[in-house]
Design a protein around this motif. Structure first.
Motif, mmCIF file in Angstrom:
data_model
loop_
_atom_site.group_PDB
_atom_site.id
_atom_site.type_symbol
_atom_site.label_atom_id
_atom_site.label_comp_id
_atom_site.label_asym_id
_atom_site.label_seq_id
_atom_site.Cartn_x
_atom_site.Cartn_y
_atom_site.Cartn_z
ATOM 1 N N TRP A 240 0.830 -1.206 0.000
ATOM 2 C CA TRP A 240 0.000 0.000 0.000
ATOM 3 C C TRP A 240 0.866 1.258 0.000
ATOM 4 C CZ3 TRP A 240 -1.018 4.225 3.173
ATOM 5 C CH2 TRP A 240 -2.187 4.937 2.872
ATOM 6 N N VAL A 241 1.931 1.264 0.795
ATOM 7 C CA VAL A 241 2.837 2.421 0.808
ATOM 8 C C VAL A 241 3.518 2.573 -0.545
ATOM 9 C CG1 VAL A 241 4.967 3.329 1.806
ATOM 10 C CG2 VAL A 241 3.220 2.365 3.298
ATOM 11 N N ALA A 242 3.957 1.450 -1.130
ATOM 12 C CA ALA A 242 4.616 1.514 -2.438
ATOM 13 C C ALA A 242 3.670 2.054 -3.502
ATOM 14 C CB ALA A 242 5.125 0.127 -2.828
ATOM 15 N N SER A 243 2.416 1.624 -3.482
ATOM 16 C CA SER A 243 1.456 2.127 -4.464
ATOM 17 C C SER A 243 1.091 3.579 -4.198
ATOM 18 C CB SER A 243 0.205 1.259 -4.454
ATOM 19 O OG SER A 243 -0.499 1.387 -3.223
ATOM 20 N N SER A 244 1.086 3.990 -2.927
ATOM 21 C CA SER A 244 0.756 5.378 -2.591
ATOM 22 C C SER A 244 1.801 6.347 -3.113
ATOM 23 C CB SER A 244 0.621 5.533 -1.071
ATOM 24 O OG SER A 244 -0.444 4.739 -0.579
ATOM 25 N N ALA A 245 3.010 5.852 -3.347
ATOM 26 C CA ALA A 245 4.054 6.709 -3.901
ATOM 27 C C ALA A 245 3.722 7.154 -5.311
ATOM 28 C CB ALA A 245 5.392 5.972 -3.882
ATOM 29 N N PHE A 246 2.787 6.472 -5.978
ATOM 30 C CA PHE A 246 2.398 6.812 -7.340
ATOM 31 C C PHE A 246 1.012 7.451 -7.401
ATOM 32 C CE2 PHE A 246 5.309 3.233 -7.483
ATOM 33 C CZ PHE A 246 6.238 3.619 -8.431
ATOM 34 N N LYS A 247 0.425 7.777 -6.253
ATOM 35 C CA LYS A 247 -0.915 8.358 -6.213
ATOM 36 C C LYS A 247 -0.847 9.849 -5.939
ATOM 37 C CE LYS A 247 -3.086 4.170 -4.278
ATOM 38 N NZ LYS A 247 -3.847 3.616 -3.123
ATOM 39 N N SER A 248 -1.948 10.528 -6.210
ATOM 40 C CA SER A 248 -2.083 11.921 -5.804
ATOM 41 C C SER A 248 -2.456 11.972 -4.329
ATOM 42 C CB SER A 248 -3.160 12.625 -6.634
ATOM 43 O OG SER A 248 -4.431 12.025 -6.404
ATOM 44 N N GLN A 249 -2.321 13.141 -3.728
ATOM 45 C CA GLN A 249 -2.617 13.280 -2.305
ATOM 46 C C GLN A 249 -4.071 12.921 -2.006
ATOM 47 O OE1 GLN A 249 -0.250 13.981 -0.161
ATOM 48 N NE2 GLN A 249 -0.955 15.259 1.530
ATOM 49 N N SER A 250 -4.999 13.405 -2.832
ATOM 50 C CA SER A 250 -6.415 13.140 -2.590
ATOM 51 C C SER A 250 -6.736 11.663 -2.768
ATOM 52 C CB SER A 250 -7.273 13.988 -3.534
ATOM 53 O OG SER A 250 -6.962 13.690 -4.886
ATOM 54 N N GLU A 251 -6.152 11.019 -3.769
ATOM 55 C CA GLU A 251 -6.424 9.603 -3.981
ATOM 56 C C GLU A 251 -5.873 8.756 -2.846
ATOM 57 O OE1 GLU A 251 -5.608 6.020 -7.241
ATOM 58 O OE2 GLU A 251 -4.869 8.059 -7.620
ATOM 59 N N MET A 252 -4.720 9.142 -2.319
ATOM 60 C CA MET A 252 -4.149 8.384 -1.208
ATOM 61 C C MET A 252 -5.032 8.469 0.030
ATOM 62 S SD MET A 252 -0.475 8.902 0.691
ATOM 63 C CE MET A 252 -0.001 7.850 2.063
ATOM 64 N N LEU A 253 -5.549 9.680 0.305
ATOM 65 C CA LEU A 253 -6.339 9.882 1.521
ATOM 66 C C LEU A 253 -7.766 9.390 1.379
ATOM 67 C CD1 LEU A 253 -5.098 13.451 2.525
ATOM 68 C CD2 LEU A 253 -4.349 11.262 3.461
ATOM 69 N N LEU A 254 -8.316 9.410 0.160
ATOM 70 C CA LEU A 254 -9.714 9.053 -0.043
ATOM 71 C C LEU A 254 -9.910 7.758 -0.818
ATOM 72 C CD1 LEU A 254 -11.041 12.603 -1.035
ATOM 73 C CD2 LEU A 254 -11.045 11.551 1.238
ATOM 74 N N GLY A 255 -8.823 7.138 -1.237
ATOM 75 C CA GLY A 255 -8.938 5.950 -2.076
ATOM 76 C C GLY A 255 -9.167 4.665 -1.328
ATOM 77 N N GLY A 256 -9.213 4.707 -0.011
ATOM 78 C CA GLY A 256 -9.479 3.503 0.759
ATOM 79 C C GLY A 256 -8.309 2.533 0.743
ATOM 80 N N LEU A 257 -8.633 1.233 0.646
ATOM 81 C CA LEU A 257 -7.617 0.186 0.723
ATOM 82 C C LEU A 257 -7.074 -0.219 -0.642
ATOM 83 C CD1 LEU A 257 -9.308 -2.125 3.399
ATOM 84 C CD2 LEU A 257 -7.584 -0.359 3.761
ATOM 85 N N SER A 258 -7.447 0.492 -1.673
ATOM 86 C CA SER A 258 -6.990 0.131 -3.012
ATOM 87 C C SER A 258 -5.474 0.293 -3.136
ATOM 88 C CB SER A 258 -7.683 1.015 -4.056
ATOM 89 O OG SER A 258 -7.150 0.764 -5.335
ATOM 90 N N VAL A 259 -4.849 -0.666 -3.809
ATOM 91 C CA VAL A 259 -3.400 -0.618 -3.995
ATOM 92 C C VAL A 259 -3.018 -0.319 -5.452
ATOM 93 C CG1 VAL A 259 -2.928 -2.167 -2.069
ATOM 94 C CG2 VAL A 259 -3.311 -3.116 -4.344
ATOM 95 N N ILE A 260 -4.002 -0.117 -6.312
ATOM 96 C CA ILE A 260 -3.731 0.188 -7.718
ATOM 97 C C ILE A 260 -4.101 1.639 -7.990
ATOM 98 C CG2 ILE A 260 -4.256 -0.383 -10.122
ATOM 99 C CD1 ILE A 260 -4.958 -3.180 -9.222
ATOM 100 N N PRO A 261 -3.122 2.506 -8.246
ATOM 101 C CA PRO A 261 -3.425 3.924 -8.496
ATOM 102 C C PRO A 261 -4.302 4.105 -9.736
ATOM 103 C CG PRO A 261 -1.079 3.569 -8.106
ATOM 104 C CD PRO A 261 -1.686 2.221 -8.302
ATOM 105 N N GLU A 262 -5.233 5.041 -9.653
ATOM 106 C CA GLU A 262 -6.075 5.361 -10.807
ATOM 107 C C GLU A 262 -5.323 6.238 -11.807
ATOM 108 O OE1 GLU A 262 -9.685 7.070 -9.443
ATOM 109 O OE2 GLU A 262 -10.307 5.303 -8.298
ATOM 110 N N ASP A 263 -4.637 7.246 -11.292
ATOM 111 C CA ASP A 263 -3.844 8.143 -12.142
ATOM 112 C C ASP A 263 -2.393 8.092 -11.660
ATOM 113 O OD1 ASP A 263 -6.068 9.052 -13.648
ATOM 114 O OD2 ASP A 263 -6.618 10.374 -11.976
ATOM 115 N N TRP A 264 -1.560 7.376 -12.398
ATOM 116 C CA TRP A 264 -0.157 7.209 -12.011
ATOM 117 C C TRP A 264 0.582 8.540 -12.157
ATOM 118 C CZ3 TRP A 264 2.149 2.420 -10.649
ATOM 119 C CH2 TRP A 264 1.281 1.329 -10.694
#
Length: 281
Positions: free
Chosen positions: A33-57
Motif C-alpha cells: 500500500w505504501v509503495a502504491s501510494s508513492a504513485f498516487k495523488s494526495q487526494s487519492e491516497m487519503l480518499l482511495g481507501g484500501l486500493s493498492v492500484i493507483p487510478e492516475d499514475w
C-alpha cells in the motif's frame, strides 16, 4: 501402501502453505500500500481507501522527494554512513568474537555476561557520554563522528554471532597453522576469517539494515549540519507545521527501502548459512 504416508505428507505441506498464504498477504499489504501510494495523488491516497492500484499514475512524488526534500544528497550521506558503520562493526565484532570463541582468557563468562547485560540498556542512557566523547574529538556535525557514535557502542548480537561461529570451528585448523609457525593474528586473518564468510554476510546485513534505517544517532550528530542528514532523518522534511506531504513521504519511504531489498537479496544465501552455522555451534 508405503507411498501413502509420503503422499499425505506432501499434500499436508501444500495445505499448510495454503493456510499461511492469507497471513502472508496481511503481512505484506502495508508495504504494498505504501509503495502504491508513492504513485498516487494526495487526494487519492487519503480518499482511495484500501486500493493498492493507483487510478492516475504520477511520478511527481519522486521528483519532490529527490529534489525538493533533498533525498539525492541524503542518499549519498546514508551510503557513506551505513558502509562506515558496517566496516567498523565487522572489524570490532569479528576480533571480539574470535577472542571470546577461541581464546582461553580469564573471566570469559563474566565478559559475556556483561555484554549480554548491555543489550538491555536503552540508547538514550548512553547518548550523553557518547556525544561528549565525539564532541571532545572535534567530530560533532560530521559523518565520521556519526559513524563512530553508531559503531563504537558494543554490538552484542554481532559479537555473539561471530563467537558462536568461531567456537564451532575444528581446533585442528589452528593447531596445523601453529605448527607451520603462524601466530595468533595470522591464524585469525588468514584462516579463520576467510572461513567465516557466511557469518560476515549475516552481520553485514544486520548492521546495514539498522544503520540505513537509523534515526536517533544521525539526528543528534548532524543537528548543526543539515546537509549531512541521512534518509531516516530526512523523512521529516515532509512534515510541515500544519500539513504533511503524505505522498511525498510514501515516495521517500519507497526510495529508502529499495537499497535494503537489494542488499538482502544479494546476501540472502550467506545470511541463512551464517545464521544456521552460528545457531548450530
Amino acid at each position: 501402501m508405503s507411498a501413502m504416508p509420503a503422499t499425505l505428507a506432501k499434500h499436508g505441506v501444500k495445505l499448510w502453505h495454503l493456510f499461511l498464504i492469507p497471513f502472508c498477504l496481511i503481512w505484506v499489504y502495508p508495504f504494498v500500500w505504501v509503495a502504491s501510494s508513492a504513485f498516487k495523488s494526495q487526494s487519492e491516497m487519503l480518499l482511495g481507501g484500501l486500493s493498492v492500484i493507483p487510478e492516475d499514475w504520477t511520478f511527481d512524488n519522486f521528483r519532490r522527494a529527490w529534489d525538493v526534500a533533498n533525498f539525492g544528497s541524503y542518499s549519498i550521506n546514508t551510503v557513506i554512513f551505513s558502509f562506515g558503520v558496517v566496516a567498523v562493526v565487522l572489524i570490532v565484532s569479528a576480533m571480539a568474537g574470535y577472542a571470546l570463541g577461541r581464546g582461553n582468557m580469564g573471566g570469559r563468562n563474566v565478559i559475556i555476561g556483561v555484554l549480554v547485560t548491555t543489550m538491555f540498556i536503552p540508547t538514550g542512557f548512553t547518548i550523553i557520554p557518547v556525544f561528549e566523547l565525539v564532541n571532545s574529538l572535534g567530530l560533532n556535525n560530521t559523518l565520521f563522528g556519526a559513524v563512530l557514535a553508531a559503531a563504537a557502542p558494543v554490538h552484542v548480537v554481532q559479537i555473539l554471532l561471530f563467537m558462536g561461529y568461531f567456537a564451532g570451528m575444528p581446533r585442528e585448523l589452528e593447531e596445523a597453522a601453529r605448527i607451520d609457525g603462524a601466530g595468533y593474528i595470522r591464524v585469525f586473518t588468514r584462516i579463520m576469517l576467510p572461513l567465516a564468510k557466511p557469518i560476515i554476510g549475516t552481520v553485514t546485513l544486520f548492521t546495514f539494515i539498522s544503520s540505513w534505517n537509523a534515526f536517533f544517532i544521525p539526528l543528534v550528530f548532524t543537528l548543526g549540519a543539515p546537509d549531512l542528514r541521512t534518509l531516516g532523518v530526512g523523512m521529516y522534511s515532509f512534515y510541515g507545521q500544519y500539513t504533511t506531504d503524505w505522498t511525498g513521504l510514501a515516495a521517500g519511504a519507497f526510495i529508502s527501502l529499495l537499497p535494503i531489498i537489494a542488499v538482502f537479496l544479494f546476501l540472502q544465501r550467506t545470511f541463512v548459512e551464517g545464521l544456521a552455522g552460528a545457531v548450530k555451534s
